[in-house]
Design a protein around this motif. Sequence first.
Motif, short mmCIF file in Angstrom:
data_model
loop_
_atom_site.label_atom_id
_atom_site.label_comp_id
_atom_site.label_asym_id
_atom_site.label_seq_id
_atom_site.Cartn_x
_atom_site.Cartn_y
_atom_site.Cartn_z
N VAL A 150 0.83 -1.20 0.00
CA VAL A 150 0.00 0.00 0.00
C VAL A 150 0.87 1.25 0.00
O VAL A 150 0.61 2.22 -0.73
N ALA A 151 1.92 1.24 0.81
CA ALA A 151 2.81 2.40 0.90
C ALA A 151 3.53 2.65 -0.43
O ALA A 151 3.68 3.81 -0.85
N ASN A 152 3.99 1.58 -1.08
CA ASN A 152 4.68 1.74 -2.37
C ASN A 152 3.80 2.42 -3.40
O ASN A 152 4.23 3.34 -4.11
N ILE A 153 2.56 1.97 -3.49
CA ILE A 153 1.62 2.56 -4.43
C ILE A 153 1.40 4.04 -4.11
O ILE A 153 1.34 4.90 -5.00
N GLY A 154 1.30 4.33 -2.83
CA GLY A 154 1.11 5.71 -2.40
C GLY A 154 2.29 6.60 -2.77
O GLY A 154 2.10 7.75 -3.20
N VAL A 155 3.51 6.10 -2.61
CA VAL A 155 4.70 6.88 -2.95
C VAL A 155 4.77 7.14 -4.46
O VAL A 155 5.13 8.23 -4.90
N ILE A 156 4.42 6.13 -5.25
CA ILE A 156 4.40 6.31 -6.71
C ILE A 156 3.42 7.42 -7.10
O ILE A 156 3.74 8.32 -7.89
N LEU A 157 2.22 7.35 -6.52
CA LEU A 157 1.22 8.37 -6.80
C LEU A 157 1.70 9.75 -6.35
O LEU A 157 1.54 10.75 -7.08
N ALA A 158 2.32 9.82 -5.18
CA ALA A 158 2.84 11.10 -4.68
C ALA A 158 3.93 11.64 -5.60
O ALA A 158 3.99 12.85 -5.86
N GLY A 159 4.79 10.76 -6.11
CA GLY A 159 5.85 11.19 -7.02
C GLY A 159 5.28 11.79 -8.29
O GLY A 159 5.77 12.80 -8.80
N VAL A 160 4.21 11.16 -8.81
CA VAL A 160 3.55 11.68 -10.01
C VAL A 160 2.97 13.07 -9.74
O VAL A 160 3.10 14.00 -10.55
N LEU A 161 2.35 13.24 -8.56
CA LEU A 161 1.75 14.52 -8.21
C LEU A 161 2.80 15.60 -7.97
O LEU A 161 2.60 16.77 -8.33
N VAL A 162 3.94 15.21 -7.36
CA VAL A 162 5.03 16.18 -7.17
C VAL A 162 5.52 16.68 -8.52
O VAL A 162 5.77 17.88 -8.72
N LEU A 163 5.66 15.77 -9.47
CA LEU A 163 6.09 16.15 -10.82
C LEU A 163 5.06 17.02 -11.52
O LEU A 163 5.39 18.03 -12.14
N TRP A 164 3.82 16.65 -11.40
CA TRP A 164 2.74 17.35 -12.11
C TRP A 164 2.47 18.73 -11.52
O TRP A 164 2.33 19.73 -12.24
N LEU A 165 2.40 18.81 -10.17
CA LEU A 165 2.01 20.05 -9.52
C LEU A 165 3.19 20.92 -9.10
O LEU A 165 3.00 22.07 -8.69
N ALA A 166 4.42 20.37 -9.19
CA ALA A 166 5.64 21.11 -8.81
C ALA A 166 5.55 21.64 -7.38
O ALA A 166 5.87 22.80 -7.09
N THR A 167 5.12 20.77 -6.47
CA THR A 167 5.01 21.12 -5.05
C THR A 167 5.40 19.92 -4.21
O THR A 167 5.15 18.77 -4.62
N PRO A 168 6.01 20.13 -3.03
CA PRO A 168 6.41 18.99 -2.19
C PRO A 168 5.27 18.42 -1.35
O PRO A 168 5.43 17.36 -0.74
N TYR A 169 4.12 19.07 -1.35
CA TYR A 169 3.06 18.65 -0.42
C TYR A 169 2.51 17.24 -0.65
O TYR A 169 2.14 16.57 0.32
#
Length: 205
Positions: A150-169
């Motif tokens: 579950v955590a791995n999937i979450g980190v992948i999704l977060a990485g995509v959002l960091v790239l897309w939104l250009a924010t660390p949140y």
Amino acid sequence: MSDCGCHHEAKNAQERRVLKIALVLNAVMAVIGGLAGWIAQSTGLLADALDMLSDATAYAIGLVAIGRTARFKANAAWLSGSVLLVLGIGVLVEVGRRVVYGAEPLSGWMIGTALLSLVVNVTVLRLLAPLKAGEVHLRATWLFTRADVVANIGVILAGVLVLWLATPYPDYVIGTLIGLYVIKEAIEILGDAHRARAASKPLAA
């Protein structure tokens, strides 16, 4: 001669083999994930690495517990749950520190490392599947790995959002969620251990 204990010995040998493989894979990924999390300034990767380190600890305890008494196995599960609880709280503290002082997580490192971890954890989860309905210390190892997937999937999704939104949140959010999930799993393992301890106590005469 049917009560020679051969089946029990074979079962223990299989459990040892599975737990040894899981221990090595998780220990290696904990080191890789920790280094990647440090380089990438990612709380999600650091949380994931700590989770895998706690898994490696659980597998080591599981190996020691094989063939021991029910009381020993309950204590082993309790120790695993306690370690996981401390690490989960530590993750939340680290997220808070990053929010205050700032960070610039690198999405490429997050996605690549989490994908590698996901492959490892799915492999380990399949190996551990026959043990999930077993004794309390073995169930704890399966729960650890389920949380990792579950955590791995979450980190992948977060990485995509960091790239897309250009924010660390998104990284802060996934770090927090992993920390909370880890704490939930720890409480579940501690509950199992408590019930197993109670069941292992001799009845009063």
